[in-house]
Design a protein around this motif. Structure first.
Motif, PDB file in Angstrom:
ATOM      1  N   LEU A   1      -5.324  14.758 -40.103  1.00  0.00           N
ATOM      2  CA  LEU A   1      -6.156  14.364 -39.280  1.00  0.00           C
ATOM      3  C   LEU A   1      -6.245  12.735 -39.155  1.00  0.00           C
ATOM      4  CD1 LEU A   1      -8.580  14.625 -37.140  1.00  0.00           C
ATOM      5  CD2 LEU A   1     -10.221  15.093 -39.243  1.00  0.00           C
ATOM      6  N   PHE A   2      -6.597  12.126 -40.319  1.00  0.00           N
ATOM      7  CA  PHE A   2      -6.566  10.682 -40.423  1.00  0.00           C
ATOM      8  C   PHE A   2      -5.464  10.019 -39.771  1.00  0.00           C
ATOM      9  CE2 PHE A   2      -6.436   6.619 -42.611  1.00  0.00           C
ATOM     10  CZ  PHE A   2      -7.943   6.169 -42.641  1.00  0.00           C
ATOM     11  N   LEU A   3      -4.441  10.518 -39.919  1.00  0.00           N
ATOM     12  CA  LEU A   3      -2.953   9.741 -39.338  1.00  0.00           C
ATOM     13  C   LEU A   3      -2.766  10.489 -37.886  1.00  0.00           C
ATOM     14  CD1 LEU A   3      -0.861  10.157 -42.629  1.00  0.00           C
ATOM     15  CD2 LEU A   3      -2.077   8.043 -41.849  1.00  0.00           C
ATOM     16  N   THR A   4      -3.695  11.063 -37.233  1.00  0.00           N
ATOM     17  CA  THR A   4      -3.250  11.376 -35.760  1.00  0.00           C
ATOM     18  C   THR A   4      -3.399   9.988 -35.237  1.00  0.00           C
ATOM     19  OG1 THR A   4      -4.289  13.407 -36.204  1.00  0.00           O
ATOM     20  CG2 THR A   4      -4.203  12.980 -34.045  1.00  0.00           C
ATOM     21  N   GLU A   5      -2.392   9.980 -34.149  1.00  0.00           N
ATOM     22  CA  GLU A   5      -2.260   8.760 -33.559  1.00  0.00           C
ATOM     23  C   GLU A   5      -3.778   8.505 -32.698  1.00  0.00           C
ATOM     24  OE1 GLU A   5       0.579   6.973 -30.000  1.00  0.00           O
ATOM     25  OE2 GLU A   5       0.734   9.043 -30.364  1.00  0.00           O
ATOM     26  N   GLY A   6      -4.141   7.456 -32.959  1.00  0.00           N
ATOM     27  CA  GLY A   6      -5.264   6.835 -32.193  1.00  0.00           C
ATOM     28  C   GLY A   6      -6.509   7.176 -33.057  1.00  0.00           C
ATOM     29  N   PHE A   7      -6.676   7.980 -34.199  1.00  0.00           N
ATOM     30  CA  PHE A   7      -7.908   8.247 -34.944  1.00  0.00           C
ATOM     31  C   PHE A   7      -8.186   6.796 -35.684  1.00  0.00           C
ATOM     32  CE2 PHE A   7     -10.069   9.283 -38.926  1.00  0.00           C
ATOM     33  CZ  PHE A   7     -10.850   9.952 -38.424  1.00  0.00           C
ATOM     34  N   LEU A   8      -7.236   6.123 -36.459  1.00  0.00           N
ATOM     35  CA  LEU A   8      -7.578   4.947 -37.237  1.00  0.00           C
ATOM     36  C   LEU A   8      -7.953   3.723 -36.027  1.00  0.00           C
ATOM     37  CD1 LEU A   8      -8.266   3.973 -39.917  1.00  0.00           C
ATOM     38  CD2 LEU A   8      -5.693   3.460 -40.049  1.00  0.00           C
ATOM     39  N   GLN A   9      -7.110   3.646 -35.121  1.00  0.00           N
ATOM     40  CA  GLN A   9      -7.505   2.672 -34.216  1.00  0.00           C
ATOM     41  C   GLN A   9      -8.775   2.859 -33.537  1.00  0.00           C
ATOM     42  OE1 GLN A   9      -4.660   4.658 -34.546  1.00  0.00           O
ATOM     43  NE2 GLN A   9      -2.904   3.548 -34.130  1.00  0.00           N
ATOM     44  N   SER A  10      -9.402   3.963 -33.161  1.00  0.00           N
ATOM     45  CA  SER A  10     -10.457   4.226 -32.652  1.00  0.00           C
ATOM     46  C   SER A  10     -11.842   3.703 -33.630  1.00  0.00           C
ATOM     47  CB  SER A  10     -10.715   5.709 -32.093  1.00  0.00           C
ATOM     48  OG  SER A  10     -10.799   6.336 -33.599  1.00  0.00           O
ATOM     49  N   LEU A  11     -11.435   3.191 -34.688  1.00  0.00           N
ATOM     50  CA  LEU A  11     -12.437   2.895 -35.597  1.00  0.00           C
ATOM     51  C   LEU A  11     -12.647   1.381 -35.477  1.00  0.00           C
ATOM     52  CD1 LEU A  11     -11.905   5.061 -38.911  1.00  0.00           C
ATOM     53  CD2 LEU A  11     -13.061   5.592 -36.833  1.00  0.00           C
ATOM     54  N   ILE A  12     -11.597   0.785 -35.131  1.00  0.00           N
ATOM     55  CA  ILE A  12     -11.607  -0.705 -34.950  1.00  0.00           C
ATOM     56  C   ILE A  12     -12.763  -1.431 -34.422  1.00  0.00           C
ATOM     57  CG2 ILE A  12     -10.258  -2.666 -34.348  1.00  0.00           C
ATOM     58  CD1 ILE A  12      -8.913  -0.999 -36.552  1.00  0.00           C
TER      59      ILE A  12
ATOM     60  N   LEU B   1     -15.837  -1.655 -36.433  1.00  0.00           N
ATOM     61  CA  LEU B   1     -15.863  -2.909 -37.503  1.00  0.00           C
ATOM     62  C   LEU B   1     -16.073  -4.066 -37.243  1.00  0.00           C
ATOM     63  CD1 LEU B   1     -12.653  -1.198 -39.294  1.00  0.00           C
ATOM     64  CD2 LEU B   1     -14.811  -0.703 -39.380  1.00  0.00           C
ATOM     65  N   ASP B   2     -16.574  -4.207 -35.888  1.00  0.00           N
ATOM     66  CA  ASP B   2     -16.915  -5.775 -35.378  1.00  0.00           C
ATOM     67  C   ASP B   2     -17.718  -6.481 -36.106  1.00  0.00           C
ATOM     68  OD1 ASP B   2     -17.774  -7.774 -33.786  1.00  0.00           O
ATOM     69  OD2 ASP B   2     -17.755  -6.603 -32.072  1.00  0.00           O
ATOM     70  N   ARG B   3     -17.458  -7.516 -36.632  1.00  0.00           N
ATOM     71  CA  ARG B   3     -18.357  -8.297 -37.493  1.00  0.00           C
ATOM     72  C   ARG B   3     -19.330  -8.538 -37.004  1.00  0.00           C
ATOM     73  NH1 ARG B   3     -13.503 -12.521 -39.748  1.00  0.00           N
ATOM     74  NH2 ARG B   3     -12.152 -10.766 -40.428  1.00  0.00           N
ATOM     75  N   ARG B   4     -19.570  -8.745 -35.870  1.00  0.00           N
ATOM     76  CA  ARG B   4     -21.046  -9.054 -35.195  1.00  0.00           C
ATOM     77  C   ARG B   4     -22.017  -7.947 -35.289  1.00  0.00           C
ATOM     78  NH1 ARG B   4     -18.570 -10.821 -29.470  1.00  0.00           N
ATOM     79  NH2 ARG B   4     -17.147  -8.730 -30.154  1.00  0.00           N
ATOM     80  N   GLN B   5     -21.586  -6.742 -35.383  1.00  0.00           N
ATOM     81  CA  GLN B   5     -22.512  -5.565 -35.554  1.00  0.00           C
ATOM     82  C   GLN B   5     -22.980  -5.658 -37.102  1.00  0.00           C
ATOM     83  OE1 GLN B   5     -21.273  -2.126 -33.489  1.00  0.00           O
ATOM     84  NE2 GLN B   5     -20.064  -3.039 -32.173  1.00  0.00           N
ATOM     85  N   ARG B   6     -24.209  -5.137 -37.386  1.00  0.00           N
ATOM     86  CA  ARG B   6     -24.594  -4.836 -38.736  1.00  0.00           C
ATOM     87  C   ARG B   6     -24.957  -3.193 -38.756  1.00  0.00           C
ATOM     88  NH1 ARG B   6     -23.235  -8.390 -42.366  1.00  0.00           N
ATOM     89  NH2 ARG B   6     -24.942  -7.798 -43.603  1.00  0.00           N
ATOM     90  N   THR B   7     -24.029  -2.222 -38.501  1.00  0.00           N
ATOM     91  CA  THR B   7     -24.341  -1.134 -38.811  1.00  0.00           C
ATOM     92  C   THR B   7     -23.917  -0.655 -40.051  1.00  0.00           C
ATOM     93  OG1 THR B   7     -21.925  -0.639 -37.933  1.00  0.00           O
ATOM     94  CG2 THR B   7     -23.870  -0.606 -36.157  1.00  0.00           C
ATOM     95  N   ASN B   8     -24.960  -0.862 -40.789  1.00  0.00           N
ATOM     96  CA  ASN B   8     -24.712  -0.540 -42.345  1.00  0.00           C
ATOM     97  C   ASN B   8     -24.283   0.680 -42.680  1.00  0.00           C
ATOM     98  OD1 ASN B   8     -25.094  -3.104 -42.941  1.00  0.00           O
ATOM     99  ND2 ASN B   8     -27.306  -3.002 -43.377  1.00  0.00           N
ATOM    100  N   ASN B   9     -24.838   1.850 -42.005  1.00  0.00           N
ATOM    101  CA  ASN B   9     -24.606   3.215 -42.630  1.00  0.00           C
ATOM    102  C   ASN B   9     -23.169   3.576 -41.911  1.00  0.00           C
ATOM    103  OD1 ASN B   9     -26.918   3.907 -43.964  1.00  0.00           O
ATOM    104  ND2 ASN B   9     -27.941   4.427 -42.188  1.00  0.00           N
ATOM    105  N   VAL B  10     -23.038   3.093 -40.934  1.00  0.00           N
ATOM    106  CA  VAL B  10     -21.563   3.429 -40.355  1.00  0.00           C
ATOM    107  C   VAL B  10     -20.568   2.724 -41.261  1.00  0.00           C
ATOM    108  CG1 VAL B  10     -19.891   3.246 -38.343  1.00  0.00           C
ATOM    109  CG2 VAL B  10     -22.135   3.661 -37.677  1.00  0.00           C
TER     110      VAL B  10
END
Length: 852
Positions: free
Chosen positions: A302-313, A316-325
């Motif tokens: 599941l983790f290596l499914t095409e697009g899964f990891l890329q969808s998390l990018i 991870l935007d540094r401008r956001q402070r979504t601590n729990n995420v």
């Protein structure tokens, strides 16, 4: 002042108890009687008082009065006294009393009673079969009604529902029981779904317990919504006890449901992520992180499914402070690093973000990111090819920086920082040789690590991680045969796989470096920690396994063995062997390793210093595990991968050799029970090893036999007049004539002790026509030790009594004993040899002159 013994005090309490019963104070009488029984349970007067009070209780039991006051008058002290009564040993209530009490409690609404009701109900169910039958009957009438009646009364009462429905002896038929179990299971799921999750984990505990026992028959009752609510309870924001129950339930369900459950899990994660809401991200990533250790292949796909990891990018935007995420993503990455392809994917897409979190995140985020980076940097592919040497060098530097960060976190005493993260990071980083050196050369760090582990000995994750660090520091390369070494080198050059042992070409992992690291760990005072681990209740197999491996490595240096024994290593190893051998006749890997470590320690210490004349441990305790090391069955059972030996994987004979040396040392003890136990339990195995084609094994077994000649059972094996004894003696004489000097010396010593007995002398003369020649050849050796043994043997033959002596003298003279001894005496300077030789020559010359 009058001093009373415990029994006098107990009798006085019993008399007061009888008086209190007569006065109607039954509760006070029960308290007095319980104390009296605890002080003197076998006293006749106390037993008589117990019978009298028991007879009174049949008509007016104090437990009934206590429960009545608790229910009707809300008397909290009466409730606590009832709970204490049920916890007392030896005062179980009569069946009808227990049933009346539980009915009183259940007649009152749960909300009107305190939490004490849970403890009382639990005690009644556990102690009374009639109460359990009553619970089963109520469930048969209506599961839903009785469930609602019990659920709000407490965790213990709910556990009783599981206990009853799982007890097959309480039910008329299995069909009825399974029906009630299915109904109860669905009620737990429905209760869990009422609010998404219950913060106290009560419903989850019921689900997990039932799935743990009967997942195969219950898994079809879990639909998509039911599994959704179980997976939602893996949310990292929930209490740890809730998540642990959810993890158990998830594991059991996935194991039973296979493809169907895996598809439900994939749907759960993808749907939650598709909603693009922070709460859903946290729940999805939490579930995925929890499932990785359970089903790594499925989670990795599941983790290596095409697009899964890329969808998390975007998350991870540094401008956001979504601590729990971010915390959930870090947990997911940490779990995913157990798979090599997942590590590479994380390194490819998320290294920059992890480095940012490392420098700019909160303390906890930074610690988690450091662990993930450490796992990536120490992965197998980090140094795969020469063309990446520059990257490798940079990564090595970064790994050392991470290690310094982990060490810094270890030294912090802040309650906001969990030791779990730095210890986990160091456990992964310390597989590298240069990191091992970095850690071992920091004595402050080693002492801090041991202090942390000792203060967290009940935390299995911290303890296991810390012991893994120590194991990495102390681990020697495996012993390889010449064929295995050549094959390892060829595979490494062909880039097919890493060399055997993982880091065969790392200069930091040669024996000298490891020996130095072992000394550093020992100097840091590791033994008190390992001993504390051994005392911990419910110590895990993995902790015992690491403890055994660490002690095996530390005991490799003979100079360390005395210190290990002095600090309790022998007792600890014996306890590990005993706990993991109970009820299991096969030798598992933990027991095998512990027995090998035990052998090494016992080679180099005086048995009298380790095994006192009176006390623990007894000198016979290590004999059985040491003997098991001698058999091929013990060696094969220590390896899960193979049950037979092959040319590529030959048997490692080092444990056999070291076990023989340890047994030889035990047999040298002044306590004869050691030698007797060795002969009784392991003679056939030792006898077989005398014929080993391995020089060291044959030598060590012969030395053991020599030491066993100090007891009657040992002598009897060669001199009881049986055909088998004669064959053994023939082998011993042959060993006195082999090329290996130590083997000849050991065989000669055994013969010198054997020939002190006339029966043994007769057996020697009968065993071989070369017996006298072999003994005389010992007298002509260059080694003074061998000469001494030969002369003693010849003297013992010459001074034998009656017909045996006459025959021995005759054969000695015919064999040229006079000439041999004359030459021997002119060359030897040993007083013992000279004295014995002169005595024999006098005897032989006297018989020639007819004076015997």
């Amino acid at each position: 002042m009058v001093l009373y013994s415990n029994e006098d005090r107990a009798v006085q309490l019993a008399r007061e108890a009888v008086e209190l019963v007569d006065a109607g104070h039954r509760e006070a009488a029960s308290r007095n009687l319980r104390e009296a029984i605890s002080l003197a349970p076998d006293n006749a007067e106390i037993k008589s008082a117990f019978v009298k009070i028991r007879e009174d209780e049949e008509t007016n039991h104090p437990l009934v009065n206590l429960c009545r006051r608790y229910v009707s008058q809300r008397d909290q002290e009466a409730g606590r006294e009832a709970a204490r009564y049920l916890r007392s040993d030896g005062l179980e209530p009569p069946q009808d009393v227990a049933l009346e009490c539980v009915k009183q409690l259940l007649a009152a609404p749960a909300a009107t009673l305190s939490e004490t009701q849970d403890e009382i109900i639990t005690g009644l169910v556990r102690q009374s079969a009639d109460v359990r039958l009553y619970f089963a009957a109520q469930l048969q009438i209506c599961v839903t009604q009785f469930f609602d009646e019990i659920y709000d009364r407490g965790d213990g009462a709910v556990v009783c529902l599981d206990m009853v429905v799982l007890d097959t002896g309480l039910w008329q038929s299995e069909k009825v029981r399974t029906h009630c179990e299915s109904e109860l299971f669905q009620l737990f799921i429905a209760k869990l779904m009422e609010s998404g999750h219950d913060l106290d984990g009560r419903a989850l505990k019921g689900i997990a317990r039932l799935l743990a026992m009967h997942a195969d028959t219950l898994q079809h009752l879990v639909d998509e919504d039911g599994f959704d609510v179980i997976l939602s309870s893996l949310d990292l924001r929930l209490p740890i006890d809730v998540r642990s129950q959810a993890t158990l339930a998830t594991a059991k369900y996935l194991e039973a449901s296979q493809d169907e459950g895996q598809q439900l899990f994939r749907n759960f994660v993808t749907k939650r992520i598709a909603r693009q809401r922070n709460d859903d991200f946290v729940v999805a990533f939490s579930a995925a992180a929890a499932v990785f250790p359970i089903m790594p292949a499925m989670a990795a796909s599941l983790f290596l499914t095409e697009g899964f990891l890329q969808s998390l990018i975007p998350l991870l935007d540094r401008r956001q402070r979504t601590n729990n995420v971010w915390r959930a993503v870090l947990e997911l990455f940490n779990a995913a690093c157990m798979d090599g392809a997942c590590r590479e994917a994380i390194a490819k897409y998320c290294s920059e973000w992890l480095s940012h979190i490392l420098s700019n995140g909160t303390d906890e985020q930074s610690a988690r990111a450091a662990v993930v980076l450490a796992k990536i940097r120490t992965s197998e592919g980090a140094s795969a090819s020469a063309e990446n040497s520059r990257v490798v060098e940079e990564e090595n530097t970064s790994t050392q920086d991470l290690v310094e960060r982990f060490k810094g976190l270890m030294s912090q005493q802040s309650s906001d920082i969990s030791f779990r993260h730095p210890i986990e990071g160091l456990a992964y980083s310390s597989v590298k040789g240069e990191i091992k050196e970095q850690l071992s050369k920091d004595p402050t760090f080693l002492k801090d690590l041991l202090a942390v582990l000792k203060s967290n000995v009940d935390d299995s994750s911290i303890l296991y991680g810390g012991l893994m660090i120590i194991w990495n520091l102390t681990k020697y390369r495996p012993n390889l045969s010449e064929e295995q070494k050549k094959m390892s080198e060829l595979k490494a050059y062909a880039n097919v796989s890493k060399p055997a042992g993982g880091a065969a070409f790392d200069p930091h992992d040669d024996d000298e470096h490891v020996k130095t690291r072992c000394n550093a760990v020992l100097d840091a005072d590791i033994m008190p920690l390992l001993s504390e681990c051994g005392k911990t209740k419910l110590v895990s197999v993995s902790v015992q396994d690491l403890t055994s491996k660490i002690l095996l490595a530390l005991s490799r240096n003979p100079k360390s063995r005395g210190k290990l024994a002095q600090q309790g290593a022998v007792k600890l190893l014996l306890s590990i062997v005993a706990s993991r051998s109970e009820g299991n006749r096969e030798m598992n890997e933990t027991v095998y390793t512990a027995a090998h470590a035990l052998a090494r320690v016992l080679i180099s210490v005086n048995p009298a210093h380790v095994f006192p004349a009176s006390g623990f441990p007894q000198i016979t305790e290590p004999i059985r595990p040491l003997l098991r090391l001698l058999t091929p069955a013990g060696a094969t059972s220590s390896s899960a991968s193979s049950s037979t030996f092959t040319p590529d994987q030959p048997r490692d004979l080092l444990p056999v050799f070291e076990s023989l040396l340890a047994l030889t040392n035990l047999a040298s003890s002044a306590d004869p029970t050691a030698s007797e136990a060795i002969i009784r339990l392991g003679w056939s195995t030792i006898e077989d090893l005398l014929l080993s084609n391995h020089n060291y094994i044959q030598r060590a077994s012969c030395e053991l036999v020599c030491n066993l000649m100090t007891c009657e059972k040992g002598v009897g094996k060669f001199a009881d007049g049986s055909v088998r004894a004669g064959q053994r003696l023939h082998i011993l004489l042959a060993l006195a004539d082999v090329e290996d000097l130590p083997t000849r010396r050991a065989a000669g010593g055994a013969l010198a002790m054997l020939t002190e007995y006339d029966a043994a002398v007769a057996a020697v003369l009968d065993s071989s026509n070369r017996a006298v020649a072999i003994l005389l050849s010992l007298c002509g050796e260059k080694s003074e030790d061998l000469v001494h043994r030969g002369v003693v043997c010849v003297r013992n033959l010459a001074y034998s009594r009656d017909e045996v002596g006459k025959r021995a003298v005759s054969e000695l003279k015919n064999g040229g004993a006079v000439e041999v001894l004359t030459t021997c005496l002119t060359q030897s300077k040993n007083p013992a040899v000279l004295q014995s030789g002169v005595e024999v020559l006098k005897m032989l010359v006297a018989t020639e002159n007819g004076k015997k």
